[in-house]
Write an enzyme that holds these catalytic residues in place. Structure first.
Site, PDB file in Angstrom:
ATOM      1  CD1 TRP A 102      20.499  19.325  10.321  1.00 14.22           C
ATOM      2  CD2 TRP A 102      18.695  19.148  11.660  1.00 14.22           C
ATOM      3  NE1 TRP A 102      20.667  19.509  11.577  1.00 14.22           N
ATOM      4  CE2 TRP A 102      19.698  19.221  12.244  1.00 14.22           C
ATOM      5  CE3 TRP A 102      17.143  18.931  12.023  1.00 14.22           C
ATOM      6  CZ2 TRP A 102      19.635  19.241  13.721  1.00 14.22           C
ATOM      7  CZ3 TRP A 102      17.323  18.821  13.368  1.00 14.22           C
ATOM      8  CH2 TRP A 102      18.308  19.029  14.253  1.00 14.22           C
ATOM      9  CG  ASP A 172      16.556  23.862   7.000  1.00 12.53           C
ATOM     10  OD1 ASP A 172      17.094  24.736   7.411  1.00 12.53           O
ATOM     11  OD2 ASP A 172      16.768  22.337   7.739  1.00 12.53           O
ATOM     12  CE  LYS A 196      22.236  24.694  13.966  1.00 21.83           C
ATOM     13  NZ  LYS A 196      20.902  24.208  13.482  1.00 21.83           N
TER      14      LYS A 196
HETATM   15  C1  LIG Z   1      19.941  23.143  13.394  1.00 28.70           C
HETATM   16  C2  LIG Z   1      19.273  22.807  12.329  1.00 28.70           C
HETATM   17  C3  LIG Z   1      17.861  22.386  12.367  1.00 28.70           C
HETATM   18  C4  LIG Z   1      17.071  22.298  13.515  1.00 28.70           C
HETATM   19  O1  LIG Z   1      16.900  23.719  14.049  1.00 28.70           O
HETATM   20  P1  LIG Z   1      15.793  23.899  15.359  1.00 28.70           P
HETATM   21  O2  LIG Z   1      15.802  25.497  15.276  1.00 28.70           O
HETATM   22  O3  LIG Z   1      16.558  23.238  16.520  1.00 28.70           O
HETATM   23  O4  LIG Z   1      14.530  23.012  15.047  1.00 28.70           O
HETATM   24  C5  LIG Z   1      17.415  22.087  10.964  1.00 28.70           C
HETATM   25  N1  LIG Z   1      18.025  22.146   9.991  1.00 28.70           N
HETATM   26  C6  LIG Z   1      19.115  22.458   9.983  1.00 28.70           C
HETATM   27  C7  LIG Z   1      20.042  22.407   8.714  1.00 28.70           C
HETATM   28  C8  LIG Z   1      19.977  22.867  11.097  1.00 28.70           C
HETATM   29  O5  LIG Z   1      21.400  22.999  10.980  1.00 28.70           O
END
Ligand SMILES: *Cc1c(COP(=O)(O)O)cnc(C)c1O
Length: 360
Positions: A102, A172, A196
């Site tokens: 990511w 993030d 999540k």
């Molecule tokens: C799942 C995830 C993403 C992607 O998220 P989307 O909402 O599908 O764009 C980005 N960063 C992390 C750390 C993730 O776990």
């Protein structure tokens, strides 16, 4: 009804209490004769939901007043673009610390928008270790430093949040927001897709320090400008009302558990159960992450060879465990144990791991 043993990486398990409450209110929200998704986003009933979601997030994460809370769309992936669009000004550089897939994606998007540089990467070590950034000095005029606090795919997590003096830290937190206590004042901007730990997919939360909003240029596309959403309290256009309502229910549930102190305590208990099973297996199960960088949210491991790993996964499936396959980019096994995965489901998984080992 029997709930699935759901270890999906995302979208992931939601608290049963939340789904039940949503079911009760689905047809008739507070005697309105309408479901939440039928309410106007300009109605008083919806405004209350929207404001409650924000105030609960503020109290649970202890967000200071000089931060805005935004409800956005486009997932964390759109934030990979919006962050540099808004914060990376000409003449300055954004630094990225790469700890997995990511953060690689976030970095790549930034290079399309402006000048971005890799401050550190764990790629050569298969992203098993979170780099130690103590004593690393970055250029004071940097636009920001970007980290991924929990690496969903590799199963690693920052234990000590790095500090770069006046350079804003952008994080993030998609896969560990609300899983442990954080000090929001350490960050310039936090973002997280909801699917999540916060609720369903469809809403992305951003927490942004207000002074950083002045960097957003007027010529940005209106929907991609943080100031648009800040000025309108995330009601510039139609927000994802159902997702924000479910976010509110998840936050009420988190509060009823006792907030982040209690949630963090349970998460530690859950992840330690699986890590102990790995560590006490005499090498039968091998954890991917270096012990000092282990994630409390995604436990990644393999078995001795691919055949045994495949066997483990197929027997786990037969025994009702969902979502234990590792990400398609790394293989192996992964147990995602976000806030809503109950302790007794983790206990069942550990029991299964022990039985499988004794039979193989
Ligand atoms: C799942 C995830 C993403 C992607 O998220 P989307 O909402 O599908 O764009 C980005 N960063 C992390 C750390 C993730 O776990």
């Amino acid at each position: 009804m029997k709930r699935a043993l759901n270890f999906n990486a995302g979208p992931a398990a939601l608290p049963a209490e939340v789904l039940e409450k949503a079911q009760q209110e689905m047809m008739n929200y507070q005697d309105s004769g309408m479901g939440v998704m039928e309410l106007s986003h300009r109605s008083k009933a919806y405004e209350e939901i929207h404001n409650k979601a924000e105030s609960l997030l503020r109290s649970l994460l202890d967000i200071p007043d000089n931060y805005d809370v935004l409800f956005l769309q486009g997932g964390a992936s759109l934030q990979f673009t919006m962050v540099p669009m808004n914060l990376l000004q000409e003449g300055s550089t954004a630094y990225y610390i790469l700890t997995g897939s990511w953060s690689e994606k976030a970095y790549k998007e930034a290079t399309k928008i402006g000048k971005a540089s890799i401050a550190s990467t764990g790629k050569d070590g298969s992203y098993k270790v979170i780099p130690d950034m103590t004593g690393v000095d970055l250029n004071d005029s940097a636009a920001y430093v970007h980290i991924t606090t929990n690496n969903t795919i590799y199963g690693t997590q920052w234990q000590n949040i790095p500090y770069f003096k006046d350079i804003p830290l952008v994080a993030d937190m998609s896969s560990d927001i609300l899983s442990r206590k954080i000090d929001v004042s350490q960050y310039g901007l936090i973002y997280a897709g909801a699917q999540k730990n916060l609720g369903p997919s469809g809403v992305t939360v951003a927490v942004v320090r207000k002074d950083l909003l002045s960097r957003s240029q007027d010529n940005l596309p209106v929907m991609l400008n943080y100031r648009t959403h800040s000025d309108s309290r995330s009601l510039y256009n139609t927000p994802p009302t159902l997702a924000i309502y479910l976010l509110k229910l998840v936050l009420e549930w988190a509060e009823s558990l006792g907030g982040l102190d209690e949630i963090e305590r349970i998460n530690l208990l859950k992840s330690n159960l699986i890590y102990d099973a790995i560590d006490s297996s005499g090498g039968f199960y091998k954890g991917h992450a270096d012990p000092g960088s282990r994630s409390q949210m995604n436990v990644t491991f393999t078995l001795d060879n691919e055949e045994l790993t495949a066997n483990f996964l197929s027997q786990a499936k037969e025994n009702g465990f969902i979502g234990l396959n590792g990400h398609r980019s790394v293989g192996g096994c992964r147990a995602s144990i976000y806030n809503a995965v109950p302790l007794d489901h983790v206990e069942k998984l550990v029991d299964f791991m022990k039985v499988f080992q004794s039979q193989n």
